[in-house]
Design a protein around this motif. Structure first.
Motif, PDB file in Angstrom:
ATOM      1  N   ASN A 225       0.830  -1.221   0.000  1.00 17.07           N
ATOM      2  CA  ASN A 225       0.000   0.000   0.000  1.00 17.07           C
ATOM      3  C   ASN A 225       0.851   1.252   0.000  1.00 17.07           C
ATOM      4  OD1 ASN A 225      -2.270  -1.477   2.317  1.00 17.07           O
ATOM      5  ND2 ASN A 225      -2.659  -1.114   0.178  1.00 17.07           N
ATOM      6  N   ARG A 226       2.104   1.076   0.409  1.00 18.95           N
ATOM      7  CA  ARG A 226       2.956   2.256   0.654  1.00 18.95           C
ATOM      8  C   ARG A 226       4.167   2.286  -0.277  1.00 18.95           C
ATOM      9  NH1 ARG A 226       2.249   1.067   7.088  1.00 18.95           N
ATOM     10  NH2 ARG A 226       0.219   2.092   7.335  1.00 18.95           N
ATOM     11  N   ILE A 227       3.978   1.786  -1.488  1.00 19.78           N
ATOM     12  CA  ILE A 227       5.011   1.945  -2.521  1.00 19.78           C
ATOM     13  C   ILE A 227       4.358   2.586  -3.740  1.00 19.78           C
ATOM     14  CG2 ILE A 227       6.223  -0.174  -1.796  1.00 19.78           C
ATOM     15  CD1 ILE A 227       5.291  -1.351  -4.574  1.00 19.78           C
ATOM     16  N   ILE A 228       5.183   3.103  -4.636  1.00 20.18           N
ATOM     17  CA  ILE A 228       4.733   3.524  -5.968  1.00 20.18           C
ATOM     18  C   ILE A 228       5.563   2.707  -6.957  1.00 20.18           C
ATOM     19  CG2 ILE A 228       4.656   5.438  -7.635  1.00 20.18           C
ATOM     20  CD1 ILE A 228       2.783   6.020  -5.328  1.00 20.18           C
ATOM     21  N   LEU A 229       4.905   2.155  -7.962  1.00 19.57           N
ATOM     22  CA  LEU A 229       5.631   1.420  -9.014  1.00 19.57           C
ATOM     23  C   LEU A 229       5.893   2.376 -10.179  1.00 19.57           C
ATOM     24  CD1 LEU A 229       6.647  -1.346 -10.157  1.00 19.57           C
ATOM     25  CD2 LEU A 229       4.384  -1.568 -11.218  1.00 19.57           C
ATOM     26  N   LYS A 230       7.146   2.390 -10.653  1.00 24.12           N
ATOM     27  CA  LYS A 230       7.496   3.225 -11.809  1.00 24.12           C
ATOM     28  C   LYS A 230       8.022   2.312 -12.920  1.00 24.12           C
ATOM     29  CE  LYS A 230      10.270   7.180 -13.359  1.00 24.12           C
ATOM     30  NZ  LYS A 230      10.968   8.425 -13.010  1.00 24.12           N
ATOM     31  N   PRO A 231       7.109   1.753 -13.724  1.00 30.81           N
ATOM     32  CA  PRO A 231       7.547   0.800 -14.746  1.00 30.81           C
ATOM     33  C   PRO A 231       7.689   1.466 -16.117  1.00 30.81           C
ATOM     34  CG  PRO A 231       5.171   0.673 -14.503  1.00 30.81           C
ATOM     35  CD  PRO A 231       5.640   1.828 -13.646  1.00 30.81           C
ATOM     36  N   ARG A 267      -1.021   1.377  -4.710  1.00 33.57           N
ATOM     37  CA  ARG A 267      -1.926   2.518  -4.904  1.00 33.57           C
ATOM     38  C   ARG A 267      -1.682   3.259  -6.218  1.00 33.57           C
ATOM     39  NH1 ARG A 267      -3.486   5.089  -0.370  1.00 33.57           N
ATOM     40  NH2 ARG A 267      -4.828   6.207  -1.817  1.00 33.57           N
ATOM     41  N   GLY A 268      -0.407   3.337  -6.611  1.00 35.39           N
ATOM     42  CA  GLY A 268      -0.112   4.160  -7.789  1.00 35.39           C
ATOM     43  C   GLY A 268       0.930   3.544  -8.692  1.00 35.39           C
ATOM     44  N   ILE A 269       0.687   3.654 -10.006  1.00 40.67           N
ATOM     45  CA  ILE A 269       1.660   3.260 -11.025  1.00 40.67           C
ATOM     46  C   ILE A 269       1.983   4.528 -11.801  1.00 40.67           C
ATOM     47  CG2 ILE A 269       2.010   1.929 -13.143  1.00 40.67           C
ATOM     48  CD1 ILE A 269       0.115  -0.197 -11.941  1.00 40.67           C
ATOM     49  N   MET A 270       3.239   4.931 -11.758  1.00 37.49           N
ATOM     50  CA  MET A 270       3.629   6.180 -12.421  1.00 37.49           C
ATOM     51  C   MET A 270       4.704   5.869 -13.450  1.00 37.49           C
ATOM     52  SD  MET A 270       3.391   8.724  -9.212  1.00 37.49           S
ATOM     53  CE  MET A 270       1.837   9.553  -8.912  1.00 37.49           C
ATOM     54  N   PHE A 271       4.316   5.915 -14.701  1.00 34.39           N
ATOM     55  CA  PHE A 271       5.212   5.464 -15.770  1.00 34.39           C
ATOM     56  C   PHE A 271       6.413   6.372 -15.969  1.00 34.39           C
ATOM     57  CE2 PHE A 271       1.311   3.301 -17.177  1.00 34.39           C
ATOM     58  CZ  PHE A 271       1.834   2.023 -17.364  1.00 34.39           C
ATOM     59  N   LEU A 272       7.531   5.739 -16.347  1.00 34.76           N
ATOM     60  CA  LEU A 272       8.668   6.507 -16.841  1.00 34.76           C
ATOM     61  C   LEU A 272       8.435   6.714 -18.334  1.00 34.76           C
ATOM     62  CD1 LEU A 272      10.728   4.238 -18.442  1.00 34.76           C
ATOM     63  CD2 LEU A 272      10.927   3.492 -16.095  1.00 34.76           C
ATOM     64  N   SER A 273       9.046   7.746 -18.892  1.00 37.10           N
ATOM     65  CA  SER A 273       8.804   8.012 -20.323  1.00 37.10           C
ATOM     66  C   SER A 273       9.765   7.220 -21.206  1.00 37.10           C
ATOM     67  CB  SER A 273       8.887   9.506 -20.621  1.00 37.10           C
ATOM     68  OG  SER A 273      10.076  10.070 -20.119  1.00 37.10           O
ATOM     69  N   GLY A 274      10.909   6.792 -20.643  1.00 34.15           N
ATOM     70  CA  GLY A 274      11.777   5.853 -21.337  1.00 34.15           C
ATOM     71  C   GLY A 274      12.229   6.265 -22.721  1.00 34.15           C
ATOM     72  N   ALA A 298      -4.063   4.038  -9.336  1.00 35.01           N
ATOM     73  CA  ALA A 298      -3.953   5.316 -10.054  1.00 35.01           C
ATOM     74  C   ALA A 298      -2.858   5.107 -11.106  1.00 35.01           C
ATOM     75  CB  ALA A 298      -3.544   6.416  -9.090  1.00 35.01           C
ATOM     76  N   ILE A 299      -3.118   5.490 -12.351  1.00 35.87           N
ATOM     77  CA  ILE A 299      -2.113   5.331 -13.413  1.00 35.87           C
ATOM     78  C   ILE A 299      -1.719   6.715 -13.901  1.00 35.87           C
ATOM     79  CG2 ILE A 299      -1.681   4.466 -15.744  1.00 35.87           C
ATOM     80  CD1 ILE A 299      -3.421   2.104 -15.164  1.00 35.87           C
ATOM     81  N   SER A 300      -0.470   7.071 -13.639  1.00 39.17           N
ATOM     82  CA  SER A 300      -0.052   8.434 -13.925  1.00 39.17           C
ATOM     83  C   SER A 300       1.372   8.456 -14.471  1.00 39.17           C
ATOM     84  CB  SER A 300      -0.200   9.268 -12.646  1.00 39.17           C
ATOM     85  OG  SER A 300      -0.007  10.633 -12.932  1.00 39.17           O
TER      86      SER A 300
END
Length: 344
Positions: A225-231, A267-274, A298-300
């Motif tokens: 719950n307390r991480i953000i994924l940046k894939p 809670r959140g997935i925040m994409f890198l632009s790569g 949340a997808i941001s």
């Protein structure tokens, strides 16, 4: 085995930080370019890479009209930037916090080659991590970032060794962050755009990497719950012979990779632009948010270049261009925000 609460006294604060970071229509500005990386950006505008210029550029971003805080929930900083201040003497971290924007810190110390592999890498920086986090927390940082890098190819890269090593390191970093009051951004970046592989290969590798990362996070008792994924997004290699038809599948394949591997607890997935252009990064994010599939997170966005390219070109290192550059930043941030809601 008893449930281990790794976050201890920081639980409520970590929840509040995540809540702020994943606010609808907001994303992260990745302003954590290392001194050498920002140097490459400055080279393009013929600007000398000295601390005064780096400070001036970051001040331009952080003192943009207050409107930017509707689109940006947090800023990832490089160590030098975290300890810098505006010319009038206000610490950048304090300035951001007062604007309702969460300051974060890049914690990894870059990559080193993994011996016995085909040029694959492991990320460095675990040794004195706890000490560094405590120093950054005291300065006002409330989240962190750690990037692992994976090469992809048709002949089996990434290797199982690379996948396992980086998953383990990401999980240890995340656990140490939560124990010390920082929300960890977990960034397994697969270099999907480099090479001639098709989008199917990118999809399979993305699923394999994400599955291994979440297995390691769970083994290390990290609170999801307390991480953000940046894939990365699932993109074909730039030299893929089927690139044109693959491009039409990016949004659906990306959602497929996420729904197959990312627990709804995140809670959140925040994409890198790569390496995508500003326009591409916005259009792809918008398409991903428009896919009709269950999306419990949340997808941001957590964009560096894709939020700053126009800004830095407009600025060109000149004081008289600051206002125009801030306007360019606002315009791009607004587009990213709309894309994060699938409203572009």
């Amino acid at each position: 085995m008893a449930h281990i609460d790794i976050c201890g006294k920081f639980g409520a604060e970590l929840d509040k930080t995540v809540e702020m970071m994943v606010a609808r229509g907001k994303g992260l500005l990745a302003a954590d370019e290392s001194t050498s990386t920002i140097g490459k950006r400055f080279e393009k505008i013929q600007l000398e890479n000295i601390e005064a210029n780096r400070q001036a550029y970051r001040e331009l971003l952080f003192t943009a009209p207050k409107e930017y805080t509707q689109f940006i929930s947090g800023v990832i900083l490089y160590e030098e930037t975290l300890f810098q201040s505006t010319l009038s003497g206000k610490a950048f971290a304090e300035l951001l916090t007062e604007s309702g924007v969460v300051p974060g810190i890049k914690l990894d110390l870059g990559v080193k080659e993994l011996p016995g592999t085909d040029g694959e890498t492991a990320t460095q920086g675990l040794d004195d991590l706890e000490k560094r986090i405590q120093k950054y927390y005291a300065r006002g940082a409330r989240f962190a970032k750690w990037r692992a890098v994976y090469k992809v190819s048709d002949n089996g890269l990434p290797s199982q060794l690379c996948v396992a090593q980086n998953a383990e390191t990401l999980a240890r970093y995340a656990a140490i962050c939560q124990q010390n009051g920082l929300v960890p951004i977990v960034e397994p970046e697969i270099l999907v755009m480099e090479g001639s592989h098709n989008i199917e290969t990118s999809l399979n590798v993305t699923k394999r990497v994400l599955a291994s990362v979440f297995q390691a996070l769970i083994q290390h008792n990290v609170n999801l719950n307390r991480i953000i994924l940046k894939p990365n997004m699932v993109l074909p290699g730039n030299n893929s012979p089927t690139k044109a038809e693959d491009d039409k599948k990016i949004a659906e394949y990306t959602i497929d990779a996420l729904t197959s591997t990312v627990p709804p607890a995140v809670r959140g997935i925040m994409f890198l632009s790569g390496g995508q252009s500003e326009q591409q990064a916005v259009e792809t994010l918008n398409a991903i948010n428009k896919v009709n599939a269950p999306k419990p997170w949340a997808i941001s966005y957590s964009y560096g270049r894709a939020l700053q390219d126009s800004t830095i070109r407009t600025w060109a290192g000149k004081k008289e261009n600051v206002e125009a550059a801030q306007k360019a930043y606002l315009e791009q941030a607004k587009k990213c925000s709309l894309a994060a809601k699938g409203e572009l």
